[in-house]
Enzyme design. Sequence first.
Site, PDB file in Angstrom:
ATOM      1  N   ALA A  65       0.853  -1.193   0.000  1.00 11.85           N
ATOM      2  CA  ALA A  65       0.000   0.000   0.000  1.00 11.85           C
ATOM      3  C   ALA A  65       0.886   1.240   0.000  1.00 11.85           C
ATOM      4  O   ALA A  65       1.980   1.232   0.575  1.00 11.85           O
ATOM      5  CB  ALA A  65      -0.898  -0.003   1.220  1.00 11.85           C
ATOM      6  N   GLY A 109       0.934  -5.235   1.060  1.00  8.75           N
ATOM      7  CA  GLY A 109      -0.224  -5.373   0.180  1.00  8.75           C
ATOM      8  C   GLY A 109       0.151  -5.925  -1.185  1.00  8.75           C
ATOM      9  O   GLY A 109      -0.697  -6.500  -1.879  1.00  8.75           O
ATOM     10  N   GLU A 112       0.012  -9.514  -0.599  1.00  9.20           N
ATOM     11  CA  GLU A 112      -1.407  -9.859  -0.401  1.00  9.20           C
ATOM     12  C   GLU A 112      -2.164  -9.844  -1.725  1.00  9.20           C
ATOM     13  O   GLU A 112      -3.023 -10.695  -1.967  1.00  9.20           O
ATOM     14  CB  GLU A 112      -2.038  -8.889   0.605  1.00  9.20           C
ATOM     15  N   GLU A 132       4.800  -4.964   7.266  1.00 10.32           N
ATOM     16  CA  GLU A 132       3.944  -3.959   7.922  1.00 10.32           C
ATOM     17  C   GLU A 132       4.344  -3.685   9.361  1.00 10.32           C
ATOM     18  O   GLU A 132       4.147  -2.586   9.878  1.00 10.32           O
ATOM     19  CB  GLU A 132       2.475  -4.418   7.896  1.00 10.32           C
TER      20      GLU A 132
HETATM   21  N1  DAK Z   1       4.513   3.339  -0.301  1.00  9.93           N
HETATM   22  C1  DAK Z   1       4.893   4.529  -0.861  1.00  9.93           C
HETATM   23  N2  DAK Z   1       6.084   4.716  -1.485  1.00  9.93           N
HETATM   24  C2  DAK Z   1       6.907   3.658  -1.555  1.00  9.93           C
HETATM   25  C3  DAK Z   1       6.573   2.388  -1.002  1.00  9.93           C
HETATM   26  C4  DAK Z   1       5.294   2.249  -0.357  1.00  9.93           C
HETATM   27  N3  DAK Z   1       4.844   1.075   0.133  1.00  9.93           N
HETATM   28  N4  DAK Z   1       7.615   1.547  -1.196  1.00  9.93           N
HETATM   29  C5  DAK Z   1       8.544   2.264  -1.874  1.00  9.93           C
HETATM   30  N5  DAK Z   1       8.136   3.520  -2.080  1.00  9.93           N
HETATM   31  C6  DAK Z   1       8.852   4.624  -2.764  1.00  9.93           C
HETATM   32  C7  DAK Z   1       9.952   5.179  -1.864  1.00  9.93           C
HETATM   33  O1  DAK Z   1       9.410   6.098  -0.939  1.00  9.93           O
HETATM   34  C8  DAK Z   1      10.860   5.806  -2.890  1.00  9.93           C
HETATM   35  O2  DAK Z   1      10.287   7.028  -3.305  1.00  9.93           O
HETATM   36  P1  DAK Z   1      11.158   8.404  -3.317  1.00  9.93           P
HETATM   37  O3  DAK Z   1      11.718   8.546  -1.955  1.00  9.93           O
HETATM   38  O4  DAK Z   1      12.215   8.138  -4.364  1.00  9.93           O
HETATM   39  O5  DAK Z   1      10.172   9.448  -3.711  1.00  9.93           O
HETATM   40  C9  DAK Z   1      10.783   4.848  -4.069  1.00  9.93           C
HETATM   41  O6  DAK Z   1       9.561   4.111  -3.878  1.00  9.93           O
HETATM   42  C10 DAK Z   1      11.931   3.846  -4.107  1.00  9.93           C
HETATM   43  O7  DAK Z   1      11.988   3.228  -2.843  1.00  9.93           O
HETATM   44  P2  DAK Z   1      13.315   3.132  -1.973  1.00  9.93           P
HETATM   45  O8  DAK Z   1      14.215   4.284  -2.245  1.00  9.93           O
HETATM   46  O9  DAK Z   1      12.917   2.902  -0.562  1.00  9.93           O
HETATM   47  O10 DAK Z   1      14.004   1.841  -2.592  1.00  9.93           O
HETATM   48  P3  DAK Z   1      14.923   0.774  -1.869  1.00  9.93           P
HETATM   49  O11 DAK Z   1      15.414  -0.127  -2.942  1.00  9.93           O
HETATM   50  O12 DAK Z   1      15.926   1.440  -0.984  1.00  9.93           O
HETATM   51  O13 DAK Z   1      13.952  -0.044  -0.897  1.00  9.93           O
HETATM   52  C11 DAK Z   1      11.942  -1.284  -0.369  1.00  9.93           C
HETATM   53  C12 DAK Z   1      12.923  -0.823  -1.473  1.00  9.93           C
HETATM   54  C13 DAK Z   1      10.768  -1.952  -1.059  1.00  9.93           C
HETATM   55  C14 DAK Z   1      12.630  -2.284   0.567  1.00  9.93           C
HETATM   56  C15 DAK Z   1      11.484  -0.043   0.468  1.00  9.93           C
HETATM   57  O14 DAK Z   1      11.030   0.952  -0.445  1.00  9.93           O
HETATM   58  C16 DAK Z   1      10.373  -0.351   1.440  1.00  9.93           C
HETATM   59  O15 DAK Z   1      10.602  -0.885   2.525  1.00  9.93           O
HETATM   60  N6  DAK Z   1       9.126   0.008   1.061  1.00  9.93           N
HETATM   61  C17 DAK Z   1       7.989  -0.109   1.963  1.00  9.93           C
HETATM   62  C18 DAK Z   1       7.508  -1.532   1.980  1.00  9.93           C
HETATM   63  C19 DAK Z   1       6.342  -1.700   2.976  1.00  9.93           C
HETATM   64  O16 DAK Z   1       6.491  -1.396   4.168  1.00  9.93           O
HETATM   65  N7  DAK Z   1       5.240  -2.177   2.479  1.00  9.93           N
HETATM   66  C20 DAK Z   1       4.026  -2.405   3.293  1.00  9.93           C
HETATM   67  C21 DAK Z   1       3.149  -1.179   3.277  1.00  9.93           C
HETATM   68  S1  DAK Z   1       1.663  -1.408   4.253  1.00  9.93           S
HETATM   69  C22 DAK Z   1      -5.731  -3.584   3.381  1.00  9.93           C
HETATM   70  C23 DAK Z   1      -5.141  -3.942   2.162  1.00  9.93           C
HETATM   71  C24 DAK Z   1      -3.775  -3.798   1.995  1.00  9.93           C
HETATM   72  C25 DAK Z   1      -3.010  -3.284   3.026  1.00  9.93           C
HETATM   73  C26 DAK Z   1      -3.598  -2.956   4.238  1.00  9.93           C
HETATM   74  C27 DAK Z   1      -4.958  -3.095   4.433  1.00  9.93           C
HETATM   75  N8  DAK Z   1      -7.154  -3.677   3.598  1.00  9.93           N
HETATM   76  C28 DAK Z   1      -7.974  -4.320   2.537  1.00  9.93           C
HETATM   77  C29 DAK Z   1      -7.774  -3.245   4.782  1.00  9.93           C
HETATM   78  C30 DAK Z   1      -1.579  -3.120   2.797  1.00  9.93           C
HETATM   79  C31 DAK Z   1      -0.747  -2.463   3.622  1.00  9.93           C
HETATM   80  C32 DAK Z   1       0.676  -2.318   3.220  1.00  9.93           C
HETATM   81  O17 DAK Z   1       1.098  -2.792   2.191  1.00  9.93           O
END
Ligand code: DAK
Length: 258
Positions: A65, A109, A112, A132
């Site tokens: 997400a 997500g 998922e 998450e």
């Molecule tokens: N959201 C927004 N931007 C993201 C992102 C994300 N999840 N993941 C990456 N980006 C963006 C980064 O902010 C960066 O943007 P700029 O800073 O350049 O503007 C760009 O993508 C490149 O990312 P990185 O610079 O961080 O790249 P790295 O290679 O260093 O790292 C990484 C890659 C994937 C390990 C890292 O970006 C990371 O940890 N990303 C977050 C992953 C994460 O925590 N995902 C879970 C999010 S919570 C639901 C349905 C679904 C959900 C919940 C409820 N319901 C039906 C109720 C889902 C929730 C989630 O997914």
Amino acid sequence: MDYETILVSKEGKVGIITLNRPQALNALSTKMVHELTAALDEFGKDDEVRSVVVAGNDRAFSAGADIKEMADMTAVQMAMGEHFFALWNKVGRFPKPLVGAITGFALGGGLELAMSLDVLVAADTAQLGQPEINIGVIPGGGGTQRLTRAVGKSKAMEMILSDKRIGAEEAKTLGLVSRVVPKEVCVDEAKKVAAEIATKSPVAIKLAKMAINKAFEMGLSDGLDFERELFYMLFASEDAKEGMHAFMDKRKPEFRGR
Ligand code: DAK
């Protein structure tokens, strides 16, 4: 329809949806999930389309997400359907087969979403995880349920509680993906799987998908009864008659979805 965050195309009987926010590693924004589900609706109505591939790009299937969009939302906004969460179940309920091409990150997500699809082809570079916990929440799109059913309690606990990510080979060993291929050919392999499925009877395919999904919800004897009812029902289809007669006539069946 014009889309901003996804690319949509058709190759023969296969619909293809490519998540296309590379600058954000295909983070799932509300716009993207609206567009994804709208494209699925279109493919659902299109009788020519018999299976659909969902892909990302080399770096990411999806990193989950969009955290930047989600960060300041309130629980009430979410509950009132202002976020894509309201649309989420549409993917898991899509009736035609969905084949995922899992390249790069499939996190949160993103994983998922992948687990809501039916057959997963993973690139050797894929990284799957539920991170998450790092941002103070838990999986909300099915991760605690689908991942646990797929990989068992201990592995799911480790992945969800400590953000232990797994690679494609481990995901295959665990049964989370069905095959691993070099990243260069991942999307093509997913298209081949989808094209093969598209040659079968759409009626039988729809009921097979329904029955397999019920295996996650029903006890064994109810599931076996359900399967048998669907099996009997298929004898009312022209496709079943065509399939069996084509076998006896030693020719290729022509399934028309009737
Ligand atoms: N959201 C927004 N931007 C993201 C992102 C994300 N999840 N993941 C990456 N980006 C963006 C980064 O902010 C960066 O943007 P700029 O800073 O350049 O503007 C760009 O993508 C490149 O990312 P990185 O610079 O961080 O790249 P790295 O290679 O260093 O790292 C990484 C890659 C994937 C390990 C890292 O970006 C990371 O940890 N990303 C977050 C992953 C994460 O925590 N995902 C879970 C999010 S919570 C639901 C349905 C679904 C959900 C919940 C409820 N319901 C039906 C109720 C889902 C929730 C989630 O997914």
